[in-house]
Design an enzyme around this catalytic site. Structure first.
Site, short mmCIF file in Angstrom:
data_model
loop_
_atom_site.label_atom_id
_atom_site.label_comp_id
_atom_site.label_asym_id
_atom_site.label_seq_id
_atom_site.Cartn_x
_atom_site.Cartn_y
_atom_site.Cartn_z
N ARG A 148 0.84 -1.11 -0.16
CA ARG A 148 -0.10 0.10 0.10
C ARG A 148 0.73 1.18 -0.10
O ARG A 148 2.15 1.32 0.41
CB ARG A 148 -1.07 0.07 1.22
CG ARG A 148 -1.84 -1.04 1.30
CD ARG A 148 -2.56 -1.25 2.75
NE ARG A 148 -3.61 -2.21 2.87
CZ ARG A 148 -3.24 -3.22 3.45
NH1 ARG A 148 -2.09 -3.62 4.11
NH2 ARG A 148 -4.24 -4.28 3.52
N LYS A 172 -2.02 -2.30 8.04
CA LYS A 172 -2.84 -2.03 8.75
C LYS A 172 -2.94 -2.47 10.10
O LYS A 172 -2.81 -3.75 10.29
CB LYS A 172 -4.42 -2.34 7.87
CG LYS A 172 -4.60 -1.56 6.81
CD LYS A 172 -5.65 -1.46 6.23
CE LYS A 172 -6.13 -0.74 5.09
NZ LYS A 172 -7.45 -0.86 4.35
N HIS A 242 -2.60 2.43 -5.58
CA HIS A 242 -3.59 1.60 -5.52
C HIS A 242 -3.82 0.74 -6.99
O HIS A 242 -4.24 -0.46 -6.71
CB HIS A 242 -5.03 1.93 -4.94
CG HIS A 242 -6.01 0.99 -4.73
ND1 HIS A 242 -5.80 0.15 -3.77
CD2 HIS A 242 -7.06 0.65 -5.11
CE1 HIS A 242 -6.66 -0.89 -3.44
NE2 HIS A 242 -7.58 -0.60 -4.54
N ARG A 245 -1.17 -1.60 -6.97
CA ARG A 245 -1.26 -2.84 -6.34
C ARG A 245 -2.47 -3.53 -6.70
O ARG A 245 -2.24 -4.88 -6.63
CB ARG A 245 -1.98 -2.04 -4.81
CG ARG A 245 -2.49 -3.24 -3.61
CD ARG A 245 -2.70 -2.55 -2.41
NE ARG A 245 -3.49 -3.16 -1.56
CZ ARG A 245 -2.71 -4.15 -0.50
NH1 ARG A 245 -1.46 -4.33 -0.76
NH2 ARG A 245 -3.74 -4.64 0.26
N HIS A 268 -4.14 -9.11 3.21
CA HIS A 268 -5.56 -8.91 3.67
C HIS A 268 -5.82 -9.89 4.92
O HIS A 268 -5.34 -11.00 4.79
CB HIS A 268 -6.43 -9.49 2.48
CG HIS A 268 -6.38 -8.45 1.27
ND1 HIS A 268 -6.52 -8.76 0.27
CD2 HIS A 268 -6.26 -7.22 1.33
CE1 HIS A 268 -6.73 -7.48 -0.64
NE2 HIS A 268 -6.41 -6.60 0.17
N TYR A 277 -10.21 -8.57 -6.64
CA TYR A 277 -9.06 -8.56 -7.81
C TYR A 277 -9.22 -9.57 -8.75
O TYR A 277 -8.46 -9.85 -9.55
CB TYR A 277 -7.75 -8.59 -7.27
CG TYR A 277 -7.41 -7.49 -6.26
CD1 TYR A 277 -7.15 -6.32 -6.60
CD2 TYR A 277 -7.49 -7.89 -4.90
CE1 TYR A 277 -6.59 -5.20 -5.80
CE2 TYR A 277 -7.13 -6.49 -3.86
CZ TYR A 277 -6.60 -5.43 -4.47
OH TYR A 277 -6.51 -4.31 -3.63
#
Length: 298
Positions: A148, A172, A242, A245, A268, A277
């Site tokens: 990211r 994250k 993004h 990505r 994730h 995706y």
């Protein structure tokens, strides 16, 4: 800020490990509803409200031409707040228990083609010196690791292990993952670090990526960097970190990577996030299927 709202803020920061930016967004949404509630319903606290009050706020937001996705985000913040109040036994039931999110149009993320990425990395001319080497490395690192934008900006020199050819990424909620680095990226990193170390007062920071003046990169600079280089070869509307990505994930899936592996590489927490995706890889699969199946040759 009222005590429960302050406790909620502390909870997001200390227990959920949300970024400062995310916490500010949550707090702002809650404060907006608090203000609306005081003005229109003359209540001092939003801790105990009924759904009609929240629905009135939703109507006012929609009437002010705020997008459905933005409204949903605000209500999501509010829902998290009431879940927190349930957790600390300040309320017995969330007023948003039966709320259904507003319908939003699905955004189609169109990845770059392999040819477009190849043109940017191997055909266009980069500036001489530090910035050119840095810019190409940033683009290639996005494409070969799928990290990211915030993760890239916060990389440190210590994030790179040249012995094992790996990259430590803090994602994250401070979740750490280790990513493999291709030999071509290792070569670029070594070349970049030589240029980086030549910058004046460089020892004052551990940041991997920075400006020519030794300042940490910011979100808008990284966005402009990607947009500028890809604008020279691509007519796609969206050209951003993004999308790179998204391109990383799509190209892996197109070339046979399994969904679970891509999930781990992207950082994730669930497969549901990774499955967004797959639409591009499905298109590629349909193309291969159509061209190869004997029944389509007749």
């Amino acid at each position: 800020m009222q005590s429960n709202q302050q406790a909620f803020k502390d909870y997001l920061q200390m227990q959920k490990n949300y970024s400062l930016h995310t916490v500010k967004a949550y707090v702002k949404d809650i404060e907006e509803f608090d203000s609306f509630n005081k003005i229109h319903f003359e209540q001092d606290s939003i801790d105990i409200v009924g759904y009609p009050q929240i629905r009135s706020w939703i109507v006012s937001l929609v009437d002010s031409n705020i997008s459905a996705s933005s409204v949903n985000r605000k209500i999501s913040s509010l829902k998290s707040y009431y879940k927190f109040l349930l957790r600390i036994k300040q309320i017995e039931q969330s007023p948003l228990l039966k709320h259904k999110a507003l319908k939003t149009p699905k955004k189609i993320q169109i990845p770059f083609s392999e040819k477009e990425v190849d043109l940017v990395l191997n055909q266009i001319i980069y500036p001489d010196g530090f910035e050119g080497i840095r810019d190409k490395l940033i683009i290639d690192m996005f494409y070969t690791t799928g990290i990211r934008r915030a993760e890239l900006i916060n990389l440190k020199l210590s994030s790179i292990d040249l012995k094992s050819n790996t990259l430590k990424v803090i994602g994250k909620r401070n979740k750490e993952r280790i990513l493999p680095l291709l030999p071509i990226i290792i070569s670029q990193i070594k070349m970049y670090i030589i240029q980086r170390n030549a910058i004046q007062d460089i020892k004052k920071t551990e940041q991997l990526f920075m400006t020519q003046k030794g300042v940490k990169l910011n979100d808008s600079l990284v966005y402009r960097l990607i947009n500028t280089y890809f604008s020279t070869i691509s007519e796609k509307v969206k050209k951003s970190p993004h999308i790179l990505r998204h391109t990383f994930a799509t190209h892996l899936l197109n070339n046979g990577a399994d969904l679970n592996s891509v999930k781990e590489l992207l950082g994730h927490s669930s497969l549901a996030s990774t499955q967004v995706y797959t639409h591009s890889s499905l298109s590629e699969l349909k193309k291969v299927y159509s061209e190869a199946h004997p029944r389509n040759q007749k």
